[in-house]
Design an enzyme around this catalytic site. Sequence first.
Site, PDB file in Angstrom:
ATOM      1  N   HIS A  52      -9.039  -3.453  -2.689  1.00  0.00           N
ATOM      2  CA  HIS A  52      -8.066  -2.769  -1.834  1.00  0.00           C
ATOM      3  C   HIS A  52      -8.413  -1.267  -1.749  1.00  0.00           C
ATOM      4  O   HIS A  52      -8.456  -0.694  -0.656  1.00  0.00           O
ATOM      5  CB  HIS A  52      -6.652  -2.974  -2.399  1.00  0.00           C
ATOM      6  N   GLU A  53      -8.685  -0.656  -2.912  1.00  0.00           N
ATOM      7  CA  GLU A  53      -8.968   0.784  -2.930  1.00  0.00           C
ATOM      8  C   GLU A  53     -10.325   1.091  -2.292  1.00  0.00           C
ATOM      9  O   GLU A  53     -10.487   2.097  -1.608  1.00  0.00           O
ATOM     10  CB  GLU A  53      -8.907   1.336  -4.356  1.00  0.00           C
ATOM     11  N   HIS A  99     -10.058   1.504   1.325  1.00  0.00           N
ATOM     12  CA  HIS A  99      -9.588   2.829   1.761  1.00  0.00           C
ATOM     13  C   HIS A  99     -10.762   3.780   1.983  1.00  0.00           C
ATOM     14  O   HIS A  99     -10.730   4.615   2.887  1.00  0.00           O
ATOM     15  CB  HIS A  99      -8.647   3.436   0.719  1.00  0.00           C
ATOM     16  N   CYS A 103       0.858  -1.185   0.000  1.00  0.00           N
ATOM     17  CA  CYS A 103       0.000   0.000   0.000  1.00  0.00           C
ATOM     18  C   CYS A 103       0.896   1.237   0.000  1.00  0.00           C
ATOM     19  O   CYS A 103       1.860   1.290   0.759  1.00  0.00           O
ATOM     20  CB  CYS A 103      -0.895  -0.013   1.237  1.00  0.00           C
TER      21      CYS A 103
HETATM   22 ZN    ZN Z   1      -3.598   1.130  -0.146  1.00  0.00          ZN
END
Ligand code: ZN
Length: 174
Positions: free
Chosen positions: A138-139, A142, A96
């Site tokens: 993954h995004e 966030h 990341c």
């Molecule tokens: Zn990340």
Amino acid sequence: MPVQIEQLRIVQYPNPVLRVKAQPITEVTDEVRRVALRMLEMMHEAPGVGLAAPQVGLSWQIFVANPTREPEDDQVFINPVLTRPARETVPQDEGCLSLPGVNAPIYRPRSITIEATDLDGAKFTMTSGDLAARVWQHEYDHLEGILIIDRMAEIDRIANKRTLKDLEQAYKQK
Ligand code: ZN
């Protein structure tokens, strides 16, 4: 307050903005477009395959991705929603840009569908069973304030402990 585009920087753990749930974009304005295009540049400069707005200090529901790093594959996702995750989860090493030096295998559904709005304000839907599916998840995390350290196995958290401590120390000294 208008965003100072040239002052956007990738923020690192443990900056608290990474833990804030992002707000939906109510209208795709020129400012949103400028931020998204700058995020694409920053993602390529890093270099990375994805970057979410909280990682540049903005609690906005927007992320950019490019799993192949080919210019024509740049993609912007505004107000994304993930649907139809595969029941089967698979591990793959993830890093990341906000957690430099931290890596671990993360289990995620093998395939997924994403619905989002593009820079013209148009809705679109995509489905992937490869790296894109992983990047989107993954995004998307966030935007929910979730980091890979929340999803990694205990043994990997221990293996990355030193790096996390160093990042915490560096943040305190800023
Ligand atoms: Zn990340």
